[in-house]
Motif scaffolding. Structure first.
Motif, PDB file in Angstrom:
ATOM      1  N   GLY A 314       0.793  -1.218   0.000  1.00  0.00           N
ATOM      2  CA  GLY A 314       0.000   0.000   0.000  1.00  0.00           C
ATOM      3  C   GLY A 314       0.827   1.271   0.000  1.00  0.00           C
ATOM      4  N   LEU A 315       2.082   1.180  -0.448  1.00  0.00           N
ATOM      5  CA  LEU A 315       2.936   2.362  -0.506  1.00  0.00           C
ATOM      6  C   LEU A 315       2.695   3.151  -1.788  1.00  0.00           C
ATOM      7  N   LEU A 316       2.567   2.446  -2.896  1.00  0.00           N
ATOM      8  CA  LEU A 316       2.441   3.081  -4.207  1.00  0.00           C
ATOM      9  C   LEU A 316       1.363   2.383  -5.032  1.00  0.00           C
ATOM     10  N   ASP A 317       0.839   3.125  -6.014  1.00  0.00           N
ATOM     11  CA  ASP A 317      -0.041   2.540  -7.030  1.00  0.00           C
ATOM     12  C   ASP A 317       0.716   2.308  -8.324  1.00  0.00           C
ATOM     13  N   PHE A 318       1.736   3.125  -8.584  1.00  0.00           N
ATOM     14  CA  PHE A 318       2.564   3.005  -9.775  1.00  0.00           C
ATOM     15  C   PHE A 318       4.028   2.936  -9.365  1.00  0.00           C
ATOM     16  N   ILE A 319       4.801   2.188 -10.122  1.00  0.00           N
ATOM     17  CA  ILE A 319       6.240   2.103  -9.920  1.00  0.00           C
ATOM     18  C   ILE A 319       6.894   3.144 -10.808  1.00  0.00           C
ATOM     19  N   GLY A 320       7.310   4.228 -10.206  1.00  0.00           N
ATOM     20  CA  GLY A 320       7.962   5.287 -10.961  1.00  0.00           C
ATOM     21  C   GLY A 320       9.412   4.938 -11.235  1.00  0.00           C
ATOM     22  N   ALA A 321       9.870   5.253 -12.423  1.00  0.00           N
ATOM     23  CA  ALA A 321      11.247   4.940 -12.790  1.00  0.00           C
ATOM     24  C   ALA A 321      11.748   5.935 -13.818  1.00  0.00           C
ATOM     25  N   ALA A 322      12.944   6.425 -13.598  1.00  0.00           N
ATOM     26  CA  ALA A 322      13.651   7.189 -14.618  1.00  0.00           C
ATOM     27  C   ALA A 322      14.873   6.387 -15.031  1.00  0.00           C
TER      28      ALA A 322
END
Length: 694
Positions: A314-322
């Protein structure tokens, strides 16, 4: 995909709604720079298209400047200043959406961060003051009055309209890393106003609420809105994590998605030397409970299991990545297909960042095709067919040799890779054993893992070859990738010739330390390399009980590491470790028990006691095998090409070596193009616009 893998990772491929749009999965390429911007629009568009092919659900542009009153030259970002900028961005949006991803554009007005060195317009800020940049530009911004704020709202509305016209699905409002004016309004560090836009958090959020209302009105609610904010801005008056949580609780439904990143670029995109995977978890934990909107965050995520844990916890809904999306644009597709071992994991070296910081084109240590997809026609996964010849021998299994072997074998050549030592990997293996650099071993692990699966590749460790061996081997193409070794005579940038040295003074090089031969007592470390090696070895020496004097002719430690966002952290680390810094100094002579230390400004000399000296200066190519073979009648032996690549040709960072390996493999059987430029570039068209009159 194997059933167990499908079950384990299926949550990553669930569609998720973002306002009026739906992302096909949870892989979210957050905005990132690339050194291309407005100068290389086709290169940037093709780079993003490759990520779309690789399965990302959401793909964003880099920072896009919306008005000439706020631009950050010398950094090369995108412009959306007027309608003439729309076609290049429309090409990018089309590329992003080519495989079903949502196309996002990040809109930025830099305020106190924009020196306007190109436009020469007066900078405008929430509260006036000296421009806050990496380079301390001698410029101040003017405090915006109410008319300026009305103008800024209009400029944003124009940018919203142009973004929609260009075909984007999501607009990201940039207020993170200290660079965006939205953060400047929210933060008491940069907002000193006493009107309705200053003071309380409610007032400091007023402009942001107005902008989002304008965005929904201008786009008729058809585009999704992302708000990128800092998770924590340090300092007494910074926009802290506690204030961010208060703000989100007050405005939970304001954007369609919350995009949260650390307070500074350096903190958000720290190198693996100083920041582990998922380093921002403590700052983001619990925020999802404050809003009904989805949340995306970053953390240099390279492990699919770590990604799944972020979602399930429940930390994130999307895995952000650069950076992980740069190292492997096909990361989502490989996870979906269960090809976990085929992922090129980001090593967190930040060479990609250095492209933006230096105004050059960005590159990646792991993904040699990054930003060369359009310029050279390279693809990160799909090889070009081989030419008419068949066999390639590569001597040396360091980063250049490994990449050359992998790229040539993927093209279809029969490849033999010979390495003199028992362990393949070269400098990558040696350096990855140093403090903080363990992730760098991925450069060798990935390539060796791939090569061992390829039937057209033969690996021969512990195979030292002679020139005669090369002539009788029978290969049609030979690449010499035998690396380089560090000098021990102080020759580098300051000293172009060796300095006087008493043989009684023990002199060490990085090669000695990496081989386990360490000095003792008080060590004078001379760094005229200015990247990571000197500071890493200083840490190693301190850990081994040495007293370290760190000497550099520069005005700061590891000055080039500013381009990888590490310099301040490195200098702080050395000072905390008790390393004595001698800035703007250099050894002029080495004596039996001391150095003559000279000031690079005044020339004044002073003695510095030392039990040993460590030279971190420059390197010499190990190209003896190349020259010895070249001196023989190699062409009569049926060898078509004999080349040296990587450090054996010209020592440089690891990313330069892997690039050299790819360039060699791509050039096999290529026609001779003479003096033609080896890559495509775009030439600015001459404008026939009428001359402006006073």
């Amino acid at each position: 995909m194997p059933k167990d893998t499908a079950t384990r990772y299926d949550i990553l491929f669930e569609p998720v709604r973002i306002g009026p749009k739906t992302a096909k999965n949870r892989f979210y390429q957050v905005p990132h720079c690339n050194g291309g911007g407005y100068r290389d629009p086709s290169a940037v568009a093709e780079m993003r298209r490759t990520k779309a092919e690789g399965g990302w659900g959401v793909i964003f542009t880099e920072q896009t400047e919306i008005h000439p009153t706020s631009e950050i030259t010398p950094f090369i970002e995108q412009h959306l200043w007027d309608d003439r900028d729309i076609p290049a961005l429309a090409k990018m949006a089309d590329a992003m959406k080519s495989h079903g991803a949502l196309a996002g554009i990040q809109l930025a007005y830099s305020g106190i961060n924009g020196p306007n060195l190109y436009s020469r317009e007066t900078p405008l800020a929430v509260s006036g003051g000296p421009i806050l940049t990496f380079t301390s530009d001698p410029v101040q911004a003017r405090t915006m009055d109410r008319e300026d704020i009305r103008n800024l709202r209009r400029w944003f509305r124009n940018a919203f309209r142009r973004s929609q016209q260009a075909g984007f699905d999501i607009i990201c409002l940039y207020g993170a890393h200290g660079f965006g004016i939205l953060q400047h309004f929210l933060s008491r560090a940069t907002n000193h106003r006493t009107d309705e836009y200053g003071g309380s958090l409610e007032n400091r959020a007023r402009f942001l609420r107005e902008i989002i209302e304008d965005a929904r009105d201008e786009t008729r609610g058809e585009l999704a809105l992302s708000l990128r904010l800092s998770l924590h801005e340090a300092g007494t008056f910074g926009f802290s994590n506690a204030e961010l949580r208060d703000f989100i609780e007050m405005h939970g439904s304001l954007p369609d998605i919350w995009d949260l990143a650390h307070g500074t670029w350096e903190a958000c995109s720290g190198t693996s030397r100083f920041k582990p995977e998922g380093a921002q978890e403590d700052l983001i934990a619990g925020i999802k409970s404050l809003t009904p909107r989805p949340v995306v965050g970053v953390g240099r995520f390279t492990s699919p299991d770590a990604m799944v844990r972020q979602i399930r916890a429940g930390l994130l809904d999307f895995i952000g990545a650069a950076r992980p999306s740069i190292a492997d644009p096909f990361l989502p597709l490989k996870v979906q297909e269960g090809r976990i071992d085929d992922i090129r994991e980001c090593i967190g070296c930040n060479i990609c960042v250095s492209g933006d910081m230096t105004g050059g084109i960005s590159r990646c240590t792991q993904n040699t095709a990054f930003m060369e997809e359009w310029r050279k026609g390279w693809h990160p996964e799909r090889p070009r067919p081989k030419g008419p010849s068949q066999t390639v021998l590569i001597v040396g299994a360091g980063p250049a040799g490994l990449e050359a072997a992998h790229a040539a074998a993927k093209r279809g050549y029969t490849v033999t890779l010979a390495e003199a030592s028992e362990t393949m990997g070269g400098r990558v293996i040696r350096e990855s054993a140093l403090p903080g650099l363990s992730a760098w071993r991925r450069v060798a692990d990935y390539r060796l893992g791939q090569l061992r699966q390829m039937p057209n590749v033969s690996l021969y460790p512990a195979s030292r070859l002679t020139p005669e061996d090369l002539l009788t081997f029978g290969a049609q193409h030979i690449a010499i990738a035998t690396g380089a070794h560090w000098r021990r005579d102080a020759v580098a940038r300051l000293h172009l010739h060796p300095i006087p040295t008493d043989p009684a003074m023990p002199v060490f090089t990085p090669d000695d330390l990496m081989a386990g031969h360490l000095p003792k007592g008080r060590v004078a470390l001379y760094d005229d390399d200015h990247f990571y090696m000197g500071s890493v070895l200083a840490e190693l020496l301190v850990a081994k009980g040495c007293t370290v004097d760190y000497i550099t002719p520069a005005t700061k430690v590891a000055e080039w590491s500013e381009n990888t966002l590490e310099q301040a952290t490195i200098q702080r680390r050395l000072m905390e470790l008790g390393v004595t810094l001698h800035l703007s100094k250099a050894p002029e002579a080495l004596h039996a028990d001391h150095l003559t230390l000279g000031c690079t400004w005044t020339g004044r000399n002073a003695p510095l006691p030392a039990d040993a000296v460590l030279m971190v200066t420059s390197r010499i190519p190990d190209d003896r095998l190349y020259h010895a073979t070249r001196a023989l009648n190699w062409q009569s032996a049926g060898i078509r090409t004999l080349e040296r690549i990587g450090d054996a040709a010209a020592p440089a960072p690891i990313a330069w070596a892997t690039y050299a390996g790819r360039r060699y493999a791509e050039g096999l059987d290529a026609p001779d193009t003479g003096d033609a430029l080896p890559f495509r570039r775009e030439i600015a068209a001459l404008s026939d616009a009428p001359r402006l009159t006073p």
